[in-house]
Design a protein around this motif. Structure first.
Motif, short mmCIF file in Angstrom:
data_model
loop_
_atom_site.label_atom_id
_atom_site.label_comp_id
_atom_site.label_asym_id
_atom_site.label_seq_id
_atom_site.Cartn_x
_atom_site.Cartn_y
_atom_site.Cartn_z
N ALA A 48 -2.41 49.91 -35.97
CA ALA A 48 -1.01 50.34 -35.97
C ALA A 48 -0.12 49.28 -36.60
O ALA A 48 0.74 49.60 -37.43
N PHE A 49 -0.31 48.03 -36.22
CA PHE A 49 0.53 46.97 -36.78
C PHE A 49 0.39 46.91 -38.29
O PHE A 49 1.40 46.86 -39.02
N LEU A 50 -0.83 46.93 -38.79
CA LEU A 50 -1.05 46.83 -40.23
C LEU A 50 -0.48 48.03 -40.98
O LEU A 50 0.22 47.88 -41.99
N ALA A 51 -0.77 49.22 -40.50
CA ALA A 51 -0.32 50.44 -41.18
C ALA A 51 1.20 50.56 -41.12
O ALA A 51 1.86 50.87 -42.12
N LEU A 61 8.24 47.56 -32.22
CA LEU A 61 7.46 47.77 -31.01
C LEU A 61 6.08 47.12 -31.12
O LEU A 61 5.63 46.44 -30.20
N GLU A 62 5.41 47.32 -32.24
CA GLU A 62 4.08 46.72 -32.40
C GLU A 62 4.16 45.20 -32.41
O GLU A 62 3.29 44.53 -31.86
N ALA A 63 5.20 44.65 -33.01
CA ALA A 63 5.38 43.18 -32.99
C ALA A 63 5.64 42.70 -31.56
O ALA A 63 5.13 41.64 -31.15
N GLU A 65 3.87 55.77 -24.58
CA GLU A 65 4.87 56.81 -24.31
C GLU A 65 6.14 56.57 -25.13
O GLU A 65 6.76 57.53 -25.61
N VAL A 66 6.51 55.31 -25.32
CA VAL A 66 7.67 54.98 -26.15
C VAL A 66 7.40 55.38 -27.59
O VAL A 66 8.27 55.94 -28.27
N ASP A 118 15.55 49.81 -25.26
CA ASP A 118 15.47 49.97 -23.81
C ASP A 118 14.14 49.43 -23.28
O ASP A 118 14.07 48.77 -22.25
N PHE A 119 13.07 49.72 -24.01
CA PHE A 119 11.74 49.23 -23.63
C PHE A 119 11.68 47.71 -23.73
O PHE A 119 11.17 47.04 -22.84
#
Length: 171
Positions: free
Chosen positions: A20-23, A46-48, A127-128, A150-151
């Motif tokens: 996910a991070f790479l893509a 979010l991934e970071a 979920e986020v 918020d997350f």
């Protein structure tokens, strides 16, 4: 103590986070300046945000976080799709993420009791992602960043993910 079944599943989740991070890093770059670029930028944020938290759990369970060659190739292939396929790609990712969330919930139940907070985080971050995708699919791009924010506010700082007294604060 983490079971072998849990470790195997967690390895899969680590590969998924690396993918996910790479893509998404590439998608955020490709779509910067486009309306749907707001979605990819928030998703990348979010991934970071996930990275140090997952790295902490990976170290605890003796796992690495470096993506393998297949993960890298899959990320490159997905992030190279033509821009005209953005909508169908996002709908596909959404459907697959719904299924993946159910799998993660099962993995959470297999996890060690002293890692309850991390396991809850693991599911909640998925979920986020889904909520951000729902907003993007509805064309509500302006709301996506606040969903992620918020997350971030909830989990920023000194959230302890493990209950056994060892160092377990990701930041």
């Amino acid at each position: 103590m983490a079971s072998k079944a849990f470790i195997k599943g967690f390895r899969h989740e680590l590969a998924n986070r690396a993918f996910a991070f790479l893509a998404i890093d590439r998608m955020a770059e490709r779509f910067a300046g486009h309306e749907h670029g707001l979605f990819w930028k928030s998703y990348l944020d979010l991934e970071a945000f996930n990275r140090p938290r997952y790295a902490l759990a990976a170290r605890r369970w003796g796992q690495g976080t470096a993506p393998g060659i297949l993960t890298r190739l899959k990320a490159l292939a997905v992030s190279s799709l033509p821009a005209r396929l953005h909508g169908p790609l996002l709908r596909l990712i959404y459907r697959e993420t719904l299924k993946y969330l159910e799998w993660l919930k099962k993995l959470r139940r297999q996890g060690p009791a002293n890692a309850k907070r991390f396991l809850e985080y693991m599911v909640e971050q998925e979920e986020v992602q889904l909520e951000m995708m729902r907003l993007a699919l509805a064309g509500r791009y302006a709301e996506i960043a606040s969903c992620a924010d918020d997350f971030f506010l909830k989990y920023n700082g000194s959230v302890r993910f493990f209950d056994d007294g060892e160092a377990g604060t990701p930041c």
